[in-house]
Scaffold this active site. Structure first.
Site, PDB file in Angstrom:
ATOM      1  N   ARG A  75       1.494   9.957   1.032  1.00 33.53           N
ATOM      2  CA  ARG A  75       2.086  11.101   2.181  1.00 33.53           C
ATOM      3  C   ARG A  75       3.305  11.616   1.420  1.00 33.53           C
ATOM      4  O   ARG A  75       3.881  12.249   2.062  1.00 33.53           O
ATOM      5  CB  ARG A  75       2.439  10.208   3.368  1.00 33.53           C
ATOM      6  CG  ARG A  75       1.062  10.057   4.195  1.00 33.53           C
ATOM      7  CD  ARG A  75       1.518   9.041   5.390  1.00 33.53           C
ATOM      8  NE  ARG A  75       0.627   8.176   5.670  1.00 33.53           N
ATOM      9  CZ  ARG A  75       0.539   6.983   6.473  1.00 33.53           C
ATOM     10  NH1 ARG A  75       1.864   6.800   7.125  1.00 33.53           N
ATOM     11  NH2 ARG A  75      -0.270   6.225   6.262  1.00 33.53           N
ATOM     12  N   GLU A 126       0.976  -1.065   0.003  1.00 36.54           N
ATOM     13  CA  GLU A 126       0.040   0.221  -0.037  1.00 36.54           C
ATOM     14  C   GLU A 126       0.765   0.980  -0.004  1.00 36.54           C
ATOM     15  O   GLU A 126       1.835   1.267   1.027  1.00 36.54           O
ATOM     16  CB  GLU A 126      -0.889  -0.017   1.131  1.00 36.54           C
ATOM     17  CG  GLU A 126      -1.802   1.150   1.290  1.00 36.54           C
ATOM     18  CD  GLU A 126      -2.553   1.262   2.510  1.00 36.54           C
ATOM     19  OE1 GLU A 126      -3.073   0.046   3.150  1.00 36.54           O
ATOM     20  OE2 GLU A 126      -2.713   2.161   3.123  1.00 36.54           O
ATOM     21  N   LYS A 145     -11.264  -0.496   6.243  1.00 35.51           N
ATOM     22  CA  LYS A 145     -10.248  -0.270   7.120  1.00 35.51           C
ATOM     23  C   LYS A 145     -10.620  -0.141   8.575  1.00 35.51           C
ATOM     24  O   LYS A 145     -11.389   1.006   8.551  1.00 35.51           O
ATOM     25  CB  LYS A 145      -9.302   0.641   6.553  1.00 35.51           C
ATOM     26  CG  LYS A 145      -7.979   1.325   7.150  1.00 35.51           C
ATOM     27  CD  LYS A 145      -7.037   1.904   6.352  1.00 35.51           C
ATOM     28  CE  LYS A 145      -6.024   2.548   6.978  1.00 35.51           C
ATOM     29  NZ  LYS A 145      -4.642   2.880   6.527  1.00 35.51           N
TER      30      LYS A 145
HETATM   31  C1  3PG Z   1      -1.493   3.576   7.901  1.00 39.77           C
HETATM   32  O1  3PG Z   1      -1.652   4.603   7.083  1.00 39.77           O
HETATM   33  O2  3PG Z   1      -2.383   2.717   7.716  1.00 39.77           O
HETATM   34  C2  3PG Z   1      -1.053   3.771   9.294  1.00 39.77           C
HETATM   35  O3  3PG Z   1      -0.110   4.882   9.439  1.00 39.77           O
HETATM   36  C3  3PG Z   1      -0.020   2.523   9.532  1.00 39.77           C
HETATM   37  O4  3PG Z   1       0.071   2.570  10.865  1.00 39.77           O
HETATM   38  P1  3PG Z   1       1.444   1.928  11.570  1.00 39.77           P
HETATM   39  O5  3PG Z   1       2.610   2.807  11.056  1.00 39.77           O
HETATM   40  O6  3PG Z   1       0.970   1.976  12.989  1.00 39.77           O
HETATM   41  O7  3PG Z   1       1.695   0.589  11.074  1.00 39.77           O
END
Ligand code: 3PG
Length: 207
Positions: free
Chosen positions: A45, A41, A129
């Site tokens: 960002r 994924e 999600k």
């Molecule tokens: C996302 O965008 O799905 C999260 O930032 C992932 O979360 P994590 O960094 O705690 O795995």
């Protein structure tokens, strides 16, 4: 061809990636594939997300690639153009959901409470999600939601090697998302061997 839910269920873990340099995307994809996680994924960002997706898609047509942190219709267009299989958003934005439905691309929006699950269901969605998973009540909260709604979930946010199996044990959970096996610094510094090690450890945990 398996549908998206079947593919997520088979993979069990989806690496959530923020890539600053799209030129590193193909090598990153290669390390993921060779170590048992042929999926990503790629989050919007970073400014290079769409180019990174396109590079991965051209090199590995079979890889399962989603676009993450998609916040606008413009990003939906960029993601589709780059060749994604699905779109993920951190929250439930009806405008983004409608736009994805119009464009015929699967969207997995983020929810973390019953009201949002119901709003998503009303728009025809059945795969959501659960974000941010740990701060929102973790596996206990997700079990409570799963007892009520005929929906599948992809928990993300605070999932790690210690708790991933708790989530995967919930029948409604297709796969967990997480960044822990793809730390930004290892990608930025091209520390591919260390990355390979982390990814293969995930593959071993989830069996
Ligand atoms: C996302 O965008 O799905 C999260 O930032 C992932 O979360 P994590 O960094 O705690 O795995």
């Amino acid at each position: 061809m398996k549908d998206l839910n079947q593919q997520l269920q088979a993979l069990k873990v989806i690496p959530v990636i923020a890539i600053k340099d799209a030129a590193k995307a193909v090598k990153l994809a290669q390390v993921l594939i060779e170590n048992g996680l042929p999926c990503a994924e790629v989050t919007f960002r970073t400014a290079e997300a769409a180019q990174a997706i396109q590079n991965m898609r051209e090199a590995y047509p079979e890889m399962l690639i989603g676009a993450g942190t998609v916040l606008t219709s413009e990003q939906v267009d960029q993601a589709i153009e780059a060749g994604v299989d699905f779109i993920v958003s951190p929250g439930f934005n009806p405008t983004t959901v409608k736009y994805c439905q119009q464009r015929g691309v699967t969207i997995v929006p983020g929810i973390n409470n019953p009201s949002l699950v119901e709003q998503a269901m009303e728009m025809g969605l059945r795969t959501l999600k659960f974000f941010p998973a740990e701060p929102s009540g973790g596996a206990a909260m997700l079990k409570a939601l799963s007892a009520v709604y005929p929906v599948n979930f992809m928990p993300t946010g605070g999932v790690n090697p210690e708790n991933v199996k708790d989530y995967l044990a919930i029948p409604s959970v297709l796969a967990c998302g997480g960044t822990w096996m793809v730390p930004n610094n290892l990608i930025d510094e091209e520390r591919w061997d260390e990355l390979a090690q982390l990814i293969s450890e995930v593959a071993a945990i989830i069996g």
